[in-house]
Design an enzyme around this catalytic site. Sequence first.
Site, PDB file in Angstrom:
ATOM      1  N   SER A 180       0.832  -1.206   0.000  1.00 12.00           N
ATOM      2  CA  SER A 180       0.000   0.000   0.000  1.00 12.00           C
ATOM      3  C   SER A 180       0.867   1.256   0.000  1.00 12.00           C
ATOM      4  O   SER A 180       1.622   1.500  -0.920  1.00 12.00           O
ATOM      5  CB  SER A 180      -0.961  -0.026   1.188  1.00 12.00           C
ATOM      6  OG  SER A 180      -1.880   1.033   1.127  1.00 12.00           O
ATOM      7  N   ASP A 229      -2.367   6.326  -3.903  1.00 14.15           N
ATOM      8  CA  ASP A 229      -1.203   5.620  -3.377  1.00 14.15           C
ATOM      9  C   ASP A 229      -0.782   4.506  -4.342  1.00 14.15           C
ATOM     10  O   ASP A 229      -1.435   4.272  -5.360  1.00 14.15           O
ATOM     11  CB  ASP A 229      -1.489   5.097  -1.970  1.00 14.15           C
ATOM     12  CG  ASP A 229      -2.559   4.022  -1.930  1.00 14.15           C
ATOM     13  OD1 ASP A 229      -3.346   3.930  -2.884  1.00 14.15           O
ATOM     14  OD2 ASP A 229      -2.619   3.276  -0.929  1.00 14.15           O
ATOM     15  N   ASP A 260      -0.989   1.275  -4.651  1.00 15.86           N
ATOM     16  CA  ASP A 260      -1.938   0.261  -5.124  1.00 15.86           C
ATOM     17  C   ASP A 260      -3.306   0.855  -5.412  1.00 15.86           C
ATOM     18  O   ASP A 260      -4.267   0.136  -5.666  1.00 15.86           O
ATOM     19  CB  ASP A 260      -2.041  -0.906  -4.149  1.00 15.86           C
ATOM     20  CG  ASP A 260      -2.693  -0.537  -2.826  1.00 15.86           C
ATOM     21  OD1 ASP A 260      -2.499   0.607  -2.368  1.00 15.86           O
ATOM     22  OD2 ASP A 260      -3.399  -1.387  -2.250  1.00 15.86           O
ATOM     23  N   ASP A 277      -5.781   2.408  -3.823  1.00 14.79           N
ATOM     24  CA  ASP A 277      -7.024   2.262  -3.062  1.00 14.79           C
ATOM     25  C   ASP A 277      -7.274   3.468  -2.166  1.00 14.79           C
ATOM     26  O   ASP A 277      -8.359   3.609  -1.612  1.00 14.79           O
ATOM     27  CB  ASP A 277      -7.046   0.960  -2.256  1.00 14.79           C
ATOM     28  CG  ASP A 277      -5.951   0.857  -1.210  1.00 14.79           C
ATOM     29  OD1 ASP A 277      -5.098   1.764  -1.123  1.00 14.79           O
ATOM     30  OD2 ASP A 277      -5.936  -0.160  -0.476  1.00 14.79           O
TER      31      ASP A 277
END
Length: 575
Positions: free
Chosen positions: A145, A304, A306, A308
């Site tokens: 993340s 960010d 990834d 999400d």
Amino acid sequence: MKKSRERYEEWLANPCFDQSMKEELLAIRGDEAQIRDRFYKDLEFGTGGLRGVMGAGTNRMNFYMVRKATQGLANYILSRKEEEKGVAIAFDSRRMSPEFAKEAALCLNANGIKTWCFETLRPTPELSFAVRKLGCIAGIVITASHNPPEYNGYKVYWEDGGQITPPKDAGIIHEVNLITDYGAAKTMTLEEAQAAGLYRTIGAEIDDAYIEELKKLVLHPDIIKEEAGNLKIVYTPLHGAGNLPVRRILKELGFTQVYVVPEQEQPDGEFPTVSYPNPEDAKAFTLALKLAKEKDADVVLATDPDSDRLGIYVKDEKTGDYISFTGNMSGMLIAEYRLSQLKAAGQLPTNGALVKTIVTTNMANALAAVYGVELIEVLTGFKYIGEQIKWFEEKKDRQYVFGLEESYGCLIGTYARDKDAVSAVMALCEAAAYCKHLGITLWDQMLAMYRKYGFYREGLYTITLKGMEGAAQIQAVMDRLRTAPPEVLGGIQVLAVRDYQKGIRTDRNTGETMPVGLPSSNVLYFELGNDSWCCARPSGTEPKLKFYIGVRGDSLDEADLLLERITEDLVAFGG
């Protein structure tokens, strides 16, 4: 448990481990602190999976930890006789993400479980969507993340598209912990897996289906069409997975004034332009704000690695300044827009539910009351919001209308079961177009919401304590808070204490207790007067103790002062 030095020597002697791992370990032979940190424990497979610093050792992310985790997952799937459904696998832009994803797939394949693997990096929410679309039993995404570059991680999803929750998480963790021999994890070559029809590649077909699902959630395509050429948007994917899907959805909706930060456009696991690729961090916006001023942008967006989480800045037309919005603020903007427009169109369900985590703004409670939807609180972690959606559909008693958490994540539909920055960008830009249609900015709208619901402000005070000693210190602070909770914070009386580990809420005035009604978790929540609160929670993914704070004032200045006073008391307490 074996001592760190003993485990270190075992790794050096074990023929299971490759030479590069051993060379990395030989380089630290005289460094007892390094050896201890790498081997004092196994990198814990928690309720969401793995996350840690990459490198050699049991307390590191590496091929052997990925294989062990995947073998445990495979054993769990096989025990349920659900291997035919297969597993979807995605990865982000981090170092070793493609390699770890391939390793996980080949371990599953060696166990006779077919996999569908994305050909290149994809957002985490698209993996959640793919699990549902392909009818898989599970999903894996390789990501850490928003963590710094030295980290990577491994998250597990189940067939509903949500991250694993009880009791499945405990079942998978049990299987992972049973594996003590790293050499016992199965694997095979890619050529063997492909020849057996076990390793399959997916790409554009899932991308197209995902984007089409997002488009179905647009409320005012006519207003987007009217204002799309007037709204200036600056966007940065922070070297992550959001670049292509975010640009695609904005382009296909008709937004034409979209400017991507060139230095941060391409995927790069080193994150060369930002030390901490987190849209919660103001430093991550340095280049985006520079471009925004050049283009006179209305909104500035960052996702960010990834994709999400979404962070935003909004221009104040009166001052020309760009104002940072917290995840609570941007989430509330989207919630207000969607609920108000659904209600105006007569489409807001009578059994609608808005779901938030316990550390998310109480403005959500006020908003839910105004629109007549039920407010449901869950533990920290978006997987618990996804779990609620699953239960709504199973019981058919409620309809999901929106979900959010303070850490810059929300979900506007049920096509996926995890927070989605791609759909959040879409919804936020639609709200911005609607505001432009009304002749106001998003900041004007936020001020109107403060006047409507109250001046809710939130803050976060964090302590970072690394290693074995740090973990013990974090637990010591939690123990002290649990046994002797403060009576006053920031000059506001503590009215009640919720101990989610014990499952009890205690009224400080009467001593009466009642169940908190949520699963056990090492979390303490202090209810303060005037709809204010403070929550203490050790992070599940980083060596941090987090103090979440929420206040309600009669003005922004008063609310900010209350935040400051509560933070000062937490520092003085020893937190």
